[in-house]
Design a protein around this motif. Sequence first.
Motif, PDB file in Angstrom:
ATOM      1  N   ASP A  81       0.826  -1.209   0.000  1.00 43.65           N
ATOM      2  CA  ASP A  81       0.000   0.000   0.000  1.00 43.65           C
ATOM      3  C   ASP A  81       0.861   1.261   0.000  1.00 43.65           C
ATOM      4  O   ASP A  81       0.627   2.198  -0.763  1.00 43.65           O
ATOM      5  N   VAL A  82       1.901   1.275   0.844  1.00 43.20           N
ATOM      6  CA  VAL A  82       2.758   2.458   0.972  1.00 43.20           C
ATOM      7  C   VAL A  82       3.473   2.773  -0.333  1.00 43.20           C
ATOM      8  O   VAL A  82       3.557   3.930  -0.764  1.00 43.20           O
ATOM      9  N   ALA A  83       4.024   1.739  -0.982  1.00 43.93           N
ATOM     10  CA  ALA A  83       4.813   1.951  -2.199  1.00 43.93           C
ATOM     11  C   ALA A  83       3.970   1.858  -3.468  1.00 43.93           C
ATOM     12  O   ALA A  83       4.513   1.934  -4.573  1.00 43.93           O
ATOM     13  N   ASP A  84       2.666   1.653  -3.300  1.00 44.12           N
ATOM     14  CA  ASP A  84       1.749   1.576  -4.451  1.00 44.12           C
ATOM     15  C   ASP A  84       2.202   0.499  -5.437  1.00 44.12           C
ATOM     16  O   ASP A  84       2.390   0.733  -6.623  1.00 44.12           O
ATOM     17  N   LEU A  85       2.399  -0.732  -4.889  1.00 41.20           N
ATOM     18  CA  LEU A  85       2.894  -1.844  -5.693  1.00 41.20           C
ATOM     19  C   LEU A  85       1.814  -2.884  -5.928  1.00 41.20           C
ATOM     20  O   LEU A  85       0.880  -3.019  -5.130  1.00 41.20           O
ATOM     21  N   GLU A  86       1.943  -3.617  -7.020  1.00 43.12           N
ATOM     22  CA  GLU A  86       1.129  -4.809  -7.217  1.00 43.12           C
ATOM     23  C   GLU A  86       1.827  -5.971  -6.535  1.00 43.12           C
ATOM     24  O   GLU A  86       3.058  -6.047  -6.507  1.00 43.12           O
ATOM     25  N   ARG A  87       1.041  -6.883  -5.985  1.00 42.23           N
ATOM     26  CA  ARG A  87       1.644  -8.045  -5.333  1.00 42.23           C
ATOM     27  C   ARG A  87       2.371  -8.890  -6.375  1.00 42.23           C
ATOM     28  O   ARG A  87       1.838  -9.163  -7.448  1.00 42.23           O
ATOM     29  N   SER A  88       3.583  -9.290  -6.044  1.00 42.72           N
ATOM     30  CA  SER A  88       4.414 -10.049  -6.978  1.00 42.72           C
ATOM     31  C   SER A  88       4.764 -11.406  -6.384  1.00 42.72           C
ATOM     32  O   SER A  88       4.849 -11.561  -5.160  1.00 42.72           O
ATOM     33  N   SER A  89       4.954 -12.386  -7.244  1.00 44.80           N
ATOM     34  CA  SER A  89       5.404 -13.697  -6.797  1.00 44.80           C
ATOM     35  C   SER A  89       6.937 -13.708  -6.753  1.00 44.80           C
ATOM     36  O   SER A  89       7.598 -12.808  -7.273  1.00 44.80           O
ATOM     37  N   LYS A  90       7.491 -14.747  -6.148  1.00 43.52           N
ATOM     38  CA  LYS A  90       8.950 -14.873  -6.118  1.00 43.52           C
ATOM     39  C   LYS A  90       9.511 -14.963  -7.533  1.00 43.52           C
ATOM     40  O   LYS A  90      10.589 -14.437  -7.827  1.00 43.52           O
ATOM     41  N   GLN A  91       8.767 -15.637  -8.427  1.00 48.56           N
ATOM     42  CA  GLN A  91       9.235 -15.769  -9.803  1.00 48.56           C
ATOM     43  C   GLN A  91       9.240 -14.418 -10.506  1.00 48.56           C
ATOM     44  O   GLN A  91      10.138 -14.119 -11.294  1.00 48.56           O
ATOM     45  N   ASP A  92       8.243 -13.583 -10.213  1.00 45.28           N
ATOM     46  CA  ASP A  92       8.209 -12.231 -10.793  1.00 45.28           C
ATOM     47  C   ASP A  92       9.463 -11.459 -10.400  1.00 45.28           C
ATOM     48  O   ASP A  92      10.074 -10.772 -11.226  1.00 45.28           O
ATOM     49  N   ILE A  93       9.829 -11.564  -9.126  1.00 46.27           N
ATOM     50  CA  ILE A  93      11.008 -10.849  -8.639  1.00 46.27           C
ATOM     51  C   ILE A  93      12.270 -11.412  -9.278  1.00 46.27           C
ATOM     52  O   ILE A  93      13.174 -10.675  -9.675  1.00 46.27           O
ATOM     53  N   LYS A  94      12.340 -12.739  -9.399  1.00 44.71           N
ATOM     54  CA  LYS A  94      13.511 -13.360 -10.033  1.00 44.71           C
ATOM     55  C   LYS A  94      13.648 -12.895 -11.470  1.00 44.71           C
ATOM     56  O   LYS A  94      14.748 -12.561 -11.932  1.00 44.71           O
ATOM     57  N   ASP A  95      12.523 -12.874 -12.190  1.00 39.93           N
ATOM     58  CA  ASP A  95      12.562 -12.454 -13.595  1.00 39.93           C
ATOM     59  C   ASP A  95      13.000 -10.996 -13.715  1.00 39.93           C
ATOM     60  O   ASP A  95      13.781 -10.644 -14.602  1.00 39.93           O
ATOM     61  N   GLU A  96      12.497 -10.164 -12.809  1.00 37.62           N
ATOM     62  CA  GLU A  96      12.855  -8.738 -12.839  1.00 37.62           C
ATOM     63  C   GLU A  96      14.323  -8.548 -12.454  1.00 37.62           C
ATOM     64  O   GLU A  96      15.048  -7.757 -13.069  1.00 37.62           O
ATOM     65  N   ALA A  97      14.758  -9.292 -11.436  1.00 37.94           N
ATOM     66  CA  ALA A  97      16.132  -9.143 -10.950  1.00 37.94           C
ATOM     67  C   ALA A  97      17.150  -9.653 -11.962  1.00 37.94           C
ATOM     68  O   ALA A  97      18.262  -9.126 -12.055  1.00 37.94           O
ATOM     69  N   GLU A  98      16.785 -10.691 -12.749  1.00 33.49           N
ATOM     70  CA  GLU A  98      17.717 -11.263 -13.719  1.00 33.49           C
ATOM     71  C   GLU A  98      18.127 -10.259 -14.789  1.00 33.49           C
ATOM     72  O   GLU A  98      19.180 -10.401 -15.406  1.00 33.49           O
ATOM     73  N   LYS A  99      17.315  -9.242 -15.001  1.00 34.77           N
ATOM     74  CA  LYS A  99      17.656  -8.227 -16.001  1.00 34.77           C
ATOM     75  C   LYS A  99      18.908  -7.456 -15.603  1.00 34.77           C
ATOM     76  O   LYS A  99      19.583  -6.882 -16.464  1.00 34.77           O
ATOM     77  N   ASN A 100      19.221  -7.443 -14.311  1.00 35.03           N
ATOM     78  CA  ASN A 100      20.369  -6.686 -13.830  1.00 35.03           C
ATOM     79  C   ASN A 100      21.639  -7.527 -13.721  1.00 35.03           C
ATOM     80  O   ASN A 100      22.678  -7.027 -13.298  1.00 35.03           O
TER      81      ASN A 100
END
Length: 469
Positions: A81-100
């Motif tokens: 709520d504070v950061a105005d985020l959509e709930r993400s799964s662990k796989q979503d985070i892994k996919d996003e993090a792999e870009k870096n």
Amino acid sequence: MADISRQSVEEIVEAVGGKENISAATHCVTRLRFALKDEGKVDKEKLENHDLVRGSFSSNGQFQVVIGQGTVDKVYNVLVDVADLERSSKQDIKDEAEKNLNPIQRAVKILADIFIPILPAIVTAGLLMGINNLLTGPGIFYEKSFVEVNPAWADLAGIINLIANTAFVFLPGLIGWSAAKKFGGNPLLGIVLGLMLVHPDLLNAWAYGEAQREGSIPVWNLFGLEIEKVGYQGQVLPVLFSAYILAKIEIFLNKRVPDAFKMLVVAPIALLVTGFIAFIAIGPITFWIGNGLTDGLVAIFDAAPWLGGLIYGLIYAPLVITGMHHTFLAVDLQLIASTGGTFLWPMLALSNIAQGAAALGMMFIAKDEKVKGLSFTSAVSAFLGITEPALFGVNLRFKFPFIAAIISSAIAGMIITMAGVKAASIGVGGLPGFLSIFPQYWGVFFIGMAIVLILPIVLTFVFGKLKRS
């Protein structure tokens, strides 16, 4: 714990660079996991002084904030709520993090994603083999082994040994399942592929050397091409590369074969083609590469064991920080398969204990009650083989405990390597680790354990006093 205040979570968001710096966020049992746009914007000092935060670290492109079990989900609910985020799964985070990640980091992450899921089976097997060592090793309880003096226990030891060995005998099946899943294929086909490589009709890999000397290696004659009928028990590389090929063939066929025919076409063709490629090319080549790497590593440690132990003991904890330590699990398994034991894993166990002892040292010199509590709990965790809380929550945060730990680990690593200490298996990388060590090396290993239990506390105390003076 009472409900989490919005203000406290806002402070965490601000410390990680603000909500505009957060691409996505999720959580596991104890940690918030962020995919950040720029980790350079993180104010680690502000973050780790926060009442809710027990530590933080970056791994595989994810910035992780240790909160604690039972609290992290409450923090995450407010964070969304504070950061105005959509709930993400662990796989979503892994996919996003792999870009870096750069190519080397991606390769390390692939190995980690493959081996971490099978660790419970391997570690359990290592513990059970340790119990078997207690029963069958001479000179522990009596001059002879326990089962020789007490024959009634022999069958019990035999059953324990069978249960313990299963994970290692059928290791390619475990790796095949995990690797196929990672590469996007069917995990069940990965299991079949792995078990195919250790089929009873094949020459056992551990008997290959003797059969080669005798010139009695069985072969298939395939249209004039001779293919050795050799299994790959305990081998890592053959099933890793084969699982990759299997998954890619399966993905290729799934995109082109109509649904009505997939059951009849995809799996049979994928397994058949991969099987031929595995036995004709992948197996022999990777078997040779794996044994070559093992021989090279053994030669280095044979030529200068003190130097090898000193360097590995010094760098293992820094490797944990980068995540690259996962690559050495494959090396350990290869060493066990090729030589019957690994000289690397004992140093891992001592390195973990050293990090725990350094954290414990901080408990004695810290004035802040929160740091004292965190130091004690993270030390206990490290003594049982989980070093991340000690590493990221205490030792790296204050720096000098980390330096004390790696110095102690290097000295102990040098001593046990010079004595030729080996582990029969991979076990719990902490105080229970001695169970995985061959019993004849226990005396020297216990000396190494004493060093990494006492010296980090002493050095942490001394460094801490010097820092304050």
